[in-house]
Design a protein around this motif. Structure first.
Motif, PDB file in Angstrom:
ATOM      1  N   LEU A 150      21.813  10.644  -8.469  1.00  0.00           N
ATOM      2  CA  LEU A 150      20.388  10.528  -8.169  1.00  0.00           C
ATOM      3  C   LEU A 150      19.548  11.162  -9.282  1.00  0.00           C
ATOM      4  O   LEU A 150      18.466  10.674  -9.618  1.00  0.00           O
ATOM      5  CB  LEU A 150      20.089  11.211  -6.823  1.00  0.00           C
ATOM      6  N   LEU A 237      14.473   0.977   2.692  1.00  0.00           N
ATOM      7  CA  LEU A 237      14.065   2.131   1.890  1.00  0.00           C
ATOM      8  C   LEU A 237      12.543   2.139   1.703  1.00  0.00           C
ATOM      9  O   LEU A 237      11.882   3.174   1.878  1.00  0.00           O
ATOM     10  CB  LEU A 237      14.783   2.115   0.532  1.00  0.00           C
ATOM     11  N   LEU A 311      15.511  10.789   1.353  1.00  0.00           N
ATOM     12  CA  LEU A 311      16.586  11.016   0.381  1.00  0.00           C
ATOM     13  C   LEU A 311      17.932  11.184   1.078  1.00  0.00           C
ATOM     14  O   LEU A 311      18.965  10.742   0.591  1.00  0.00           O
ATOM     15  CB  LEU A 311      16.277  12.256  -0.467  1.00  0.00           C
ATOM     16  N   TRP A 319      19.261   3.153  -3.655  1.00  0.00           N
ATOM     17  CA  TRP A 319      18.223   3.586  -4.599  1.00  0.00           C
ATOM     18  C   TRP A 319      18.311   2.785  -5.905  1.00  0.00           C
ATOM     19  O   TRP A 319      17.290   2.441  -6.503  1.00  0.00           O
ATOM     20  CB  TRP A 319      18.355   5.083  -4.899  1.00  0.00           C
ATOM     21  N   TYR A 322      16.952  -0.625  -5.282  1.00  0.00           N
ATOM     22  CA  TYR A 322      15.498  -0.469  -5.152  1.00  0.00           C
ATOM     23  C   TYR A 322      14.837  -0.404  -6.534  1.00  0.00           C
ATOM     24  O   TYR A 322      13.831  -1.071  -6.797  1.00  0.00           O
ATOM     25  CB  TYR A 322      15.207   0.794  -4.337  1.00  0.00           C
ATOM     26  N   HIS A 323      15.411   0.381  -7.416  1.00  0.00           N
ATOM     27  CA  HIS A 323      14.805   0.499  -8.748  1.00  0.00           C
ATOM     28  C   HIS A 323      14.921  -0.814  -9.523  1.00  0.00           C
ATOM     29  O   HIS A 323      13.996  -1.215 -10.226  1.00  0.00           O
ATOM     30  CB  HIS A 323      15.433   1.662  -9.522  1.00  0.00           C
TER      31      HIS A 323
END
Ligand SMILES: [Zn+2]
Length: 690
Positions: A150, A237, A311, A319, A322-323
């Motif tokens: 992360l 998310l 988180l 994540w 998502y990015h």
């Protein structure tokens, strides 16, 4: 005048604008001594625009725009269409010609002409863009694949911030709201792909369908990149991020938004959030790896507290997807046609009801927003007259004088606070037309080659420029809008009103119109911007642009009860069946509309003084002040757009920008001889704020 113009502005400008909480839209120009007073041009307000089956006292919007609305259906490429949009469209056509010229010539590297010409050439080159396809995005997606923690992902998000890609941590430099000569580092909430958190939180059937269409859109975009991403997980998310956010109404509160804290305090809100890894990548410092400041102004500590749970809920793989989604989304207008069409299908057609995509030249012109200063420079060289600048300056002073008179006669404010209000009003500065000095960005690298590379280069250049301001003094001469833009704003941190050249034209300012029409239109807009300095949020800033209380408790409480009544009035307005205006989201704008039209009316009374002015087309001059204001708002809008607007836009739909203010003005009742009317408050119950 509205959000649409803003979205066309650049990322860089949006950073600035975010701080300009009351940024308004509207505004403009004016007329000190209208030229043809003896024989006003009949087209100053065309009678065909009227719906004479409606009564002015019953429905002033329909009365003043019914004919116009019949005759002006919304073009297929627009979500709403009004006199305002027609002016913006005419400006786009002018800029199109300028762009065609600079794409043909040969210019010195770094000149406005080279930067704009090469950017536009690369954007218009559909052959190269389609041949390259999405290949230029691959390295960005591969970087995400290589991430194993992360911490690494948030460090990558910070680096990608320089490529214009957004994530949950919003960081930017702006004027310190409590020390308007210095900059502060602001952090806030962000990171969702739908226009507002409410799009995620609503559970009615229509909202559920829209949410499904959004997930389908994410999948479709992933497919186009041949990069499988899990739309359901990404949505969940984003739903969690949306749930952590403060509402738009909460975010309007300037006091609640100012939370000065150390980086340690910020970290303590969300212990698992890799803040250090993120901030280390931002190079917020001219020299060395340390932050130039250890303090941030956090506009949403609530968001960061709740982020801790988010988180803990989603694993790294989600994540990363998502990015990737936000990388793809951020590139949607800069690559091939397939991606751009898919993006249009969801964000324009589904969300706003727009049937047809704009032609390429217009899309590319829209993407030159980051070069707004340079486009504005080309524009004013060709299209702006110094004469109109002088006239508008005089108009601004006339509106200020009318405001002084209004403050003096207020019966709800004590003399003590009136002195402070006058002091703030006297301290207002203004900018009209274009900047005194043009910014030098000749070291920006733009070439005819790759549109995508150009967009990334500009994002990098302007993001870096913004962050590097942190340890520099505030340049109060800076403009937050290109000179060609049809819009205006009030910046509470400079205590200034700004009217770009683009808006100093009909229907706002018409040199051939009678004075009453111009006072209602341009005068109303100038008054609107002045009134922002005294709306529910603007009134929290002092004469020097600092967030500081200059009110007595008693006066503040009187003011709050008046503005609460205005919020209730607008809450009751129904835009579509069961779709209402949000009276608190639009409160600042509604105060500014009411104040603006009131000031315009009184500035006109001062202007004409004891002169007798003959009626025009059967309307008295006092009536024509109201016609001038209403003319600016003649418009049609699509239902989808209206639904989006009431959720996201701090401005009320056009009809209420007309009927709302006049309902509270005894001056309107008198001008039109109304005994009663649907749109009007009972005599004596009008909400009179300024
Ligand atoms: Zn406004």
């Amino acid at each position: 005048m509205d959000a649409k113009a803003l979205t066309e502005e650049t990322y860089h400008l949006i950073l600035i604008m975010k701080k300009i909480t009351l940024l308004s839209l509207l505004a403009v120009v004016a007329c000190q001594s209208p030229t043809n007073e003896a024989e006003p041009n009949a087209t100053a307000f065309a009678l065909d625009n009227l719906d004479t089956n409606a009564a002015a006292c019953e429905d002033f919007f329909q009365y003043t725009s019914g004919g116009w609305r019949e005759a002006n259906p919304i073009p297929e490429t627009e979500v709403r269409w009004g006199e305002f949009n027609k002016l913006a469209e005419a400006n786009k056509q002018k800029i199109k010609v300028l762009f065609e010229e600079v794409t043909k010539g040969s210019y010195e590297k770094g000149s406005d002409e080279q930067l704009i010409g090469d950017l536009v050439t690369s954007g218009m080159d559909s052959t190269s863009r389609n041949e390259r396809g999405t290949a230029e995005l691959s390295s960005y997606l591969e970087e995400v694949d290589q991430v194993v923690s992360l911490e690494e992902l948030f460090a990558l998000m910070a680096r990608n911030k320089f490529a214009g890609i957004s994530g949950p941590i919003s960081v930017y430099v702006s004027t310190d709201a409590k020390n308007s000569n210095a900059h502060a580092l602001y952090v806030g909430q962000s990171g969702i792909g739908l226009p507002d958190r409410d799009y995620y939180l609503k559970s009615d059937e229509e909202s559920a369908q829209l949410q499904q269409k959004y997930r389908d859109h994410i999948s479709a975009m992933g497919d186009l990149l041949e990069s499988p991403i899990d739309a359901q997980e990404i949505y969940e998310l984003e739903y969690a991020l949306a749930s952590a956010m403060k509402s738009r109404v909460e975010m309007r509160d300037a006091d609640a938004r100012y939370n000065l804290m150390t980086q340690v305090d910020w970290q303590n809100l969300a212990p698992s959030l890799p803040i250090e890894a993120f901030m280390a990548e931002l190079s917020l410092f001219a020299s060395g790896p340390e932050l130039a400041t250890e303090e941030v102004v956090n506009s949403s500590p609530e968001f960061y507290s709740r982020l801790e749970l988010v988180l803990a809920t989603f694993d790294l793989a989600v994540w990363k997807d998502y990015h990737k989604w936000h990388i793809i989304k951020g590139a949607s207008s800069a690559l091939n046609d397939a991606l751009e069409i898919q993006d249009f299908e969801f964000y324009q057609k589904t969300l706003n009801g727009k049937p047809k995509m704009n032609p390429r030249w217009k899309r590319v012109q829209g993407s030159t927003g980051m070069l707004g200063q340079q486009v504005g420079h080309l524009y004013v060289k060709r299209f702006f007259s110094e004469e109109s600048k002088a006239e508008v300056e005089q108009m601004v002073e006339n509106l200020r004088e009318a405001f002084r008179g209004r403050i003096d006669q207020l019966n709800w404010m004590t003399p003590e606070t009136k002195v402070k209000a006058r002091k703030k009003l006297d301290a207002f500065t203004y900018k009209i037309g274009y900047p005194d000095t043009w910014k030098d960005i000749s070291d920006l690298e733009i070439s005819k080659d790759s549109y995508f590379a150009n967009m990334k280069e500009m994002q990098h250049y302007f993001t870096k420029e913004n962050l590097q301001k942190l340890d520099q003094p505030v340049d109060k001469s800076e403009w937050g809008m290109g000179a060609h833009i049809v819009n205006a704003y009030y910046n509470p941190l400079n205590n200034e009103v700004v009217f770009p050249a683009g808006i100093l034209q009909p229907p706002f300012y018409n040199p051939d119109a009678d004075a009453a029409i111009n006072y209602g239109a341009i005068g109303g807009v100038i008054g609107h911007e002045f009134s922002h300095g005294f709306d529910d949020q603007g009134s929290k800033y002092g004469p020097d642009g600092n967030l500081e209380n200059w009110w007595t408790d008693q006066d503040k409480s009187q003011f709050d009860s008046l503005t609460e009544r205005l919020a209730s009035q607008y809450d009751a307005y129904e835009v579509l069946p069961d779709v209402h205006v949000n009276g608190h989201l639009t409160l600042g704008e509604n105060i500014a509309d009411l104040g603006g039209l009131t000031l315009a009316y009184y500035a006109y009374q001062n202007y004409k003084s004891t002169k007798e002015v003959a009626p025009v087309d059967g309307f008295t001059d006092d009536q024509r002040v109201f016609l001038g204001w209403a003319q600016v708002w003649q418009s049609n809008a699509r239902e989808e757009y209206l639904k989006n607007q009431v959720t996201t836009d701090p401005h009320s739909p056009a009809q209420f920008r007309v009927s709302g203010p006049v309902s509270n003005m005894p001056e309107f009742r008198e001008a039109f001889g109304c005994e009663s009317g649907n749109n009007l408050k009972e005599e004596g119950t009008e909400i009179i704020i300024w």
